[in-house]
Scaffold this motif. Structure first.
Motif, PDB file in Angstrom:
ATOM      1  N   ALA A   1       3.683  -8.557   9.062  1.00  0.00           N
ATOM      2  CA  ALA A   1       4.952  -8.404   8.347  1.00  0.00           C
ATOM      3  C   ALA A   1       5.176  -9.703   7.577  1.00  0.00           C
ATOM      4  N   ILE A   2       5.033  -9.644   6.251  1.00  0.00           N
ATOM      5  CA  ILE A   2       5.110 -10.828   5.403  1.00  0.00           C
ATOM      6  C   ILE A   2       6.487 -10.878   4.739  1.00  0.00           C
ATOM      7  N   PRO A   3       7.169 -12.012   4.794  1.00  0.00           N
ATOM      8  CA  PRO A   3       8.524 -12.088   4.231  1.00  0.00           C
ATOM      9  C   PRO A   3       8.510 -12.257   2.713  1.00  0.00           C
ATOM     10  N   PRO A   4       9.599 -11.902   2.049  1.00  0.00           N
ATOM     11  CA  PRO A   4       9.735 -12.213   0.617  1.00  0.00           C
ATOM     12  C   PRO A   4       9.640 -13.726   0.402  1.00  0.00           C
ATOM     13  N   GLY A   5       9.112 -14.123  -0.724  1.00  0.00           N
ATOM     14  CA  GLY A   5       8.970 -15.534  -1.019  1.00  0.00           C
ATOM     15  C   GLY A   5       7.640 -16.123  -0.611  1.00  0.00           C
TER      16      GLY A   5
ATOM     17  N   THR B   1     -16.128  -5.968  -3.493  1.00  0.00           N
ATOM     18  CA  THR B   1     -14.930  -5.155  -3.657  1.00  0.00           C
ATOM     19  C   THR B   1     -15.281  -3.758  -4.149  1.00  0.00           C
ATOM     20  N   ASP B   2     -14.701  -2.767  -3.512  1.00  0.00           N
ATOM     21  CA  ASP B   2     -14.895  -1.382  -3.931  1.00  0.00           C
ATOM     22  C   ASP B   2     -13.708  -0.979  -4.799  1.00  0.00           C
ATOM     23  N   MET B   3     -13.859  -1.118  -6.113  1.00  0.00           N
ATOM     24  CA  MET B   3     -12.734  -0.831  -7.000  1.00  0.00           C
ATOM     25  C   MET B   3     -12.507   0.663  -7.187  1.00  0.00           C
ATOM     26  N   THR B   4     -13.495   1.481  -6.838  1.00  0.00           N
ATOM     27  CA  THR B   4     -13.293   2.920  -6.989  1.00  0.00           C
ATOM     28  C   THR B   4     -12.245   3.417  -6.004  1.00  0.00           C
ATOM     29  N   SER B   5     -11.972   2.643  -4.948  1.00  0.00           N
ATOM     30  CA  SER B   5     -10.964   3.065  -3.975  1.00  0.00           C
ATOM     31  C   SER B   5      -9.555   2.912  -4.522  1.00  0.00           C
ATOM     32  N   GLY B   6      -9.401   2.103  -5.577  1.00  0.00           N
ATOM     33  CA  GLY B   6      -8.098   1.880  -6.162  1.00  0.00           C
ATOM     34  C   GLY B   6      -7.212   0.967  -5.339  1.00  0.00           C
ATOM     35  N   ARG B   7      -7.789   0.302  -4.351  1.00  0.00           N
ATOM     36  CA  ARG B   7      -6.959  -0.526  -3.488  1.00  0.00           C
ATOM     37  C   ARG B   7      -7.435  -1.968  -3.393  1.00  0.00           C
ATOM     38  N   LEU B   8      -8.602  -2.283  -3.850  1.00  0.00           N
ATOM     39  CA  LEU B   8      -9.077  -3.660  -3.864  1.00  0.00           C
ATOM     40  C   LEU B   8      -8.788  -4.387  -2.553  1.00  0.00           C
ATOM     41  N   LEU B   9      -7.776  -5.229  -2.516  1.00  0.00           N
ATOM     42  CA  LEU B   9      -7.560  -6.116  -1.377  1.00  0.00           C
ATOM     43  C   LEU B   9      -6.289  -5.819  -0.592  1.00  0.00           C
ATOM     44  N   PHE B  10      -5.673  -4.657  -0.802  1.00  0.00           N
ATOM     45  CA  PHE B  10      -4.380  -4.396  -0.175  1.00  0.00           C
ATOM     46  C   PHE B  10      -4.420  -3.120   0.657  1.00  0.00           C
ATOM     47  N   PRO B  11      -3.633  -3.078   1.738  1.00  0.00           N
ATOM     48  CA  PRO B  11      -3.550  -1.834   2.528  1.00  0.00           C
ATOM     49  C   PRO B  11      -2.798  -0.759   1.759  1.00  0.00           C
ATOM     50  N   HIS B  12      -2.969   0.485   2.168  1.00  0.00           N
ATOM     51  CA  HIS B  12      -2.300   1.588   1.483  1.00  0.00           C
ATOM     52  C   HIS B  12      -0.786   1.521   1.669  1.00  0.00           C
ATOM     53  N   ASP B  13      -0.334   1.130   2.857  1.00  0.00           N
ATOM     54  CA  ASP B  13       1.099   1.008   3.110  1.00  0.00           C
ATOM     55  C   ASP B  13       1.478  -0.467   2.994  1.00  0.00           C
ATOM     56  N   MET B  14       2.182  -0.813   1.902  1.00  0.00           N
ATOM     57  CA  MET B  14       2.536  -2.202   1.678  1.00  0.00           C
ATOM     58  C   MET B  14       4.017  -2.472   1.947  1.00  0.00           C
ATOM     59  N   ASN B  15       4.684  -1.569   2.673  1.00  0.00           N
ATOM     60  CA  ASN B  15       6.113  -1.750   2.927  1.00  0.00           C
ATOM     61  C   ASN B  15       6.400  -3.008   3.737  1.00  0.00           C
ATOM     62  N   ALA B  16       5.452  -3.402   4.619  1.00  0.00           N
ATOM     63  CA  ALA B  16       5.669  -4.589   5.448  1.00  0.00           C
ATOM     64  C   ALA B  16       5.381  -5.877   4.697  1.00  0.00           C
ATOM     65  N   LEU B  17       4.770  -5.768   3.518  1.00  0.00           N
ATOM     66  CA  LEU B  17       4.475  -6.959   2.720  1.00  0.00           C
ATOM     67  C   LEU B  17       5.674  -7.226   1.816  1.00  0.00           C
ATOM     68  N   GLY B  18       6.634  -7.980   2.347  1.00  0.00           N
ATOM     69  CA  GLY B  18       7.865  -8.223   1.615  1.00  0.00           C
ATOM     70  C   GLY B  18       7.666  -8.980   0.322  1.00  0.00           C
ATOM     71  N   ASN B  19       6.540  -9.689   0.220  1.00  0.00           N
ATOM     72  CA  ASN B  19       6.251 -10.451  -1.005  1.00  0.00           C
ATOM     73  C   ASN B  19       5.570  -9.602  -2.062  1.00  0.00           C
ATOM     74  N   MET B  20       5.380  -8.327  -1.800  1.00  0.00           N
ATOM     75  CA  MET B  20       4.664  -7.459  -2.728  1.00  0.00           C
ATOM     76  C   MET B  20       5.550  -6.341  -3.271  1.00  0.00           C
ATOM     77  N   GLN B  21       6.861  -6.519  -3.203  1.00  0.00           N
ATOM     78  CA  GLN B  21       7.765  -5.444  -3.594  1.00  0.00           C
ATOM     79  C   GLN B  21       8.209  -5.527  -5.052  1.00  0.00           C
ATOM     80  N   ARG B  22       8.088  -6.702  -5.663  1.00  0.00           N
ATOM     81  CA  ARG B  22       8.603  -6.869  -7.024  1.00  0.00           C
ATOM     82  C   ARG B  22       7.907  -8.045  -7.685  1.00  0.00           C
ATOM     83  N   PHE B  23       7.444  -7.837  -8.927  1.00  0.00           N
ATOM     84  CA  PHE B  23       6.852  -8.923  -9.699  1.00  0.00           C
ATOM     85  C   PHE B  23       7.393  -8.874 -11.126  1.00  0.00           C
ATOM     86  N   THR B  24       7.621 -10.056 -11.700  1.00  0.00           N
ATOM     87  CA  THR B  24       8.126 -10.130 -13.066  1.00  0.00           C
ATOM     88  C   THR B  24       7.082 -10.680 -14.034  1.00  0.00           C
ATOM     89  N   HIS B  25       6.041 -11.334 -13.511  1.00  0.00           N
ATOM     90  CA  HIS B  25       5.003 -11.933 -14.341  1.00  0.00           C
ATOM     91  C   HIS B  25       3.634 -11.526 -13.799  1.00  0.00           C
TER      92      HIS B  25
END
Length: 321
Positions: free
Chosen positions: A122-126, A136-160
């Motif tokens: 569980a990763i916090p925002p910030g 890396t298997d790019m055909t999976s469409g997921r590269l380096l991230f799990p399918h459920d990213m709800n617990a990754l608080g730092n991955m919910q919003r990006f502006t740049h």
């Protein structure tokens, strides 16, 4: 968890310890209960013959150190070079790391390892996250991230967002949020050159990162013309369609701009009634370095005219050396 009485002597050696750096796991994580209260942890393994541990032991160790602020893990640290998910309870709860500011996962044998580890954190925002992988298997469409990213608080919003095509065998992605300070940087290394890597990467971005709040985009290429294959306009258009708030694009040393420009125009292959312009809030386009584009090019004129008629026009087109 139950503390082993035999560990009391061992525990006394680590009272008050805040920073721990091991090379090839000199301190085994089977003694995880003896080390608590860490704020900085670095585990450096060896891709060739380093010590191994399983995912369950690592998660137990992290669970006893919830005050961690910085966590660095490199090398293939897991049995047979992959995570043994059977050793982890299927209903295991996430490991909360509420104070984590920096997370770096590097030099794993495959992206599967970092994906599985992130699945249980569980990763916090910030938090600033730095990821790298040798395969890396790019055909999976997921590269380096799990399918459920709800617990990754730092991955919910990006502006740049920044996309760098650095060489024939590598590219990198960096994203950050100017509100929370969250960021993620990914380096993708390939064992061999394949011209489809770049197209697959752009196609996979929509599954990797939240793009709807991105306002500023950088796309950079190397100086060698032949390194970057021409990514189809349809691929770029799919990406831009997911960025309704995009206002500025910076193109640095990008040699194949015709497809990029076409992707920002109306699609002539779509019926007129359903055609829509990608990234409707785009106002600024900056060409920096040798981009192989003339100011009076047909594609750029079409782009400017369409945007003037549909969404208020461009504010600035910059062509700089």
């Amino acid at each position: 968890k139950t503390r082993n009485p035999l560990q009391s002597t061992f525990s006394a050696l680590f009272v008050g310890l805040k920073r721990l750096h091991t090379v090839d796991l000199a301190i085994t994580l089977t003694d995880q209960y003896a080390i608590t209260g860490l704020t900085h942890l670095r585990l450096d393994g060896s891709l060739i013959d380093g010590a191994r541990m399983d995912l369950a032991e690592l998660l137990d160790f992290l669970e006893f150190n919830p005050e961690l602020e910085e966590l660095y893990i490199s090398g293939a640290l897991f049995t047979d070079g992959v995570f043994d998910l059977d050793s982890v309870e299927t209903v295991r709860s996430l490991v909360p790391l509420p104070n984590l500011r920096k997370l770096s996962l590097r030099q794993f044998e495959s992206s599967r390892e970092s994906i599985h580890l992130l699945s249980y954190l569980a990763i916090p925002p910030g938090c600033c996250m730095d990821l790298g992988c040798n395969d890396t298997d790019m055909t999976s469409g997921r590269l380096l991230f799990p399918h459920d990213m709800n617990a990754l608080g730092n991955m919910q919003r990006f502006t740049h967002l920044r996309i760098d095509f650095t060489s024939r065998y590598a590219e990198s992605i960096a994203a950050e949020d100017d509100l929370t300070g969250s960021s993620v940087a990914c380096e993708i290394l390939h064992r061999s050159y394949n011209k489809m890597h770049r197209t697959n990467l752009i196609s996979a971005l929509s599954n990797m990162l939240p793009l709807d709040e991105v306002r500023e985009l950088w796309i950079s290429g190397p100086r060698s013309y032949w390194i970057i294959p021409e990514i189809p306009a349809a691929t770029w258009r799919t990406l831009f369609a997911l960025m309704p708030n995009l206002t500025t694009i910076h193109l640095e040393q990008t040699k194949h701009n015709n497809q990029l420009i076409a992707a920002l125009c109306l699609d002539d292959n779509e019926p007129t009634a359903v055609r829509s312009i990608p990234a409707p809030n785009l106002k600024n386009i900056h060409f920096i370095g040798d981009c192989g584009l003339a100011l009076g090019s047909l594609g750029l004129r079409t782009l400017a005219e369409e945007r003037a008629n549909i969404c208020g026009g461009l504010r600035q087109v910059l062509i700089a050396p």
